[in-house]
Design an enzyme around this catalytic site. Structure first.
Site, PDB file in Angstrom:
ATOM      1  N   SER A 182       0.832  -1.200   0.000  1.00 39.43           N
ATOM      2  CA  SER A 182       0.000   0.000   0.000  1.00 39.43           C
ATOM      3  C   SER A 182       0.873   1.258   0.000  1.00 39.43           C
ATOM      4  CB  SER A 182      -0.971  -0.037   1.182  1.00 39.43           C
ATOM      5  OG  SER A 182      -2.002   0.897   1.017  1.00 39.43           O
ATOM      6  N   ASP A 284      -9.592  -4.806  -4.959  1.00 38.47           N
ATOM      7  CA  ASP A 284      -8.921  -3.581  -4.520  1.00 38.47           C
ATOM      8  C   ASP A 284      -9.316  -2.436  -5.452  1.00 38.47           C
ATOM      9  OD1 ASP A 284      -7.212  -1.647  -3.522  1.00 38.47           O
ATOM     10  OD2 ASP A 284      -5.376  -2.804  -3.838  1.00 38.47           O
ATOM     11  N   HIS A 314      -7.762  -5.297  -0.839  1.00 43.03           N
ATOM     12  CA  HIS A 314      -6.556  -4.559  -0.486  1.00 43.03           C
ATOM     13  C   HIS A 314      -5.981  -5.051   0.842  1.00 43.03           C
ATOM     14  CE1 HIS A 314      -3.942  -1.041  -0.845  1.00 43.03           C
ATOM     15  NE2 HIS A 314      -4.111  -0.834   0.459  1.00 43.03           N
TER      16      HIS A 314
END
Length: 342
Positions: A182, A284, A314
């Site tokens: 991320s 995601d 995610h």
């Protein structure tokens, strides 16, 4: 990583005391529920939604871990697998940046501690997990600066052994990978861009690859996967949380087309980067943006391997404990091992 979803309705003591906090700090100007509140006077609250743990590992883990403080704001948690015990063995070095939208997260979060201990063992690597400065108190490029400084520190440790020779001597600095998930993947990418552009460590550190897990990039124009909000229930990142993180992390007044958020605005994307492995997730909201990033990097002659894991969202590798996620994590670990040890 971003919004973390839990099934319970726990309300922190900070939320219960909200009235007094509002009176003392003024109104809340930015908030991602359960993770961060920013008040009008600049005060920032981060409820302890994820447990933090010491570096101690159970012997069955087959690795050791320890923390090293680098400054008042930065530190590293080092994971050394038992595979490094042989005097003649040196292992690849993975420098890992945690997620959290640049605003939350820690090397001590239990989800990262467990994942990285497993990563060190299963990929036969020394892992250095970086605790960097967080926004909004320290907006970008603070996290990028911290990442570069950690690499500089590692090079100095290799030269001087700095009291840590027992583990530094196990690291092969000619076989280094920058890794993150991320926002941490964004940091890994930007640190790699800086290091390869400057050539600063070309004689002392060989960057063999970049590994980006669900990299947190953005842009003013929305992609199809960002518009498909019905996927957000299956994923840890929502579009509103993403926008809030960028408002808090980017320099004041910058739009989401700032190159730190949207590298595709640059004429040469990752011009000098080594081989890159990008992991994506079906549910995601960043999937389409990540796919486009892979496509553009390939068009600039970069070697990029892109993997999309189906049925997960995610940051599933640290937040999702379902059987589907466990299968995908196993696949991720196998691919990581093969990428690092071709």
């Amino acid at each position: 990583m971003a919004t973390i979803s839990f099934s319970h309705n726990h309300q922190s003591s900070d939320n219960r005391r909200g009235g007094s906090h509002h009176h003392r700090h003024g109104p809340v100007v930015e908030e991602i529920e359960g993770l961060i509140k920013v008040f009008n006077d600049g005060c920032v609250e981060r409820p302890p939604i994820v447990p933090t743990v010491s570096p101690t590992l159970h012997p069955s883990t087959k690795a050791t871990a320890f923390d090293i403080k680098l400054s008042n704001d930065t530190s590293v948690r080092v994971y050394v697998p038992d595979a490094a015990a042989s005097p003649s063995v040196t292992l690849p070095l993975l420098v890992y940046f945690h997620g959290g939208g640049f605003c939350v997260g820690s090397t001590a979060w239990s989800c990262y501690h467990d994942f990285l201990a497993s990563l060190a063992v299963k990929t036969r690597c020394v892992v250095v997990s970086v605790k960097y400065r967080l926004a909004p108190e320290h907006r970008l490029p603070a996290a990028y600066d911290d990442g570069v400084n950690v690499l500089s520190w590692l090079v100095k440790q290799q030269i001087s052994h700095g009291g840590y020779s027992s583990w530094v001597s196990k690291c092969n600095l000619s076989n280094v990978f920058l890794v993150g998930d991320s926002a941490g993947a964004n940091i890994a990418y930007q640190v790699a861009v800086r290091v390869t552009a400057s050539g600063k460590y070309v004689n002392s550190l060989n960057l063999k690859g970049i590994i980006l897990i669900h990299p947190f990039f953005g842009g003013e124009s929305r992609t199809s996967s960002e518009k498909q909000q019905h996927h957000s229930k299956s994923s840890a990142l929502t579009l509103s949380a993403s926008d809030t993180y960028w408002r808090l992390a980017l320099p004041r007044g910058a739009s989401r087309d700032h190159p730190w958020c949207n590298p595709l605005v640059m004429s040469s994307v990752g011009a000098k980067l080594p081989t890159t492995l990008v992991f994506m997730a079906e549910f995601d909201i960043l999937k389409d943006r990540n796919l486009e990033m892979c496509r553009v990097m390939r068009s600039h002659g970069k070697r990029v391997e892109g993997i999309v894991h189906g049925g997960v969202g995610h940051a599933f590798h640290i937040l999702d404990y379902s059987s589907v996620s466990r299968d995908r994590i196993h696949d991720m670990m196998c691919r990581l091992h093969n990428f690092i040890h071709p």
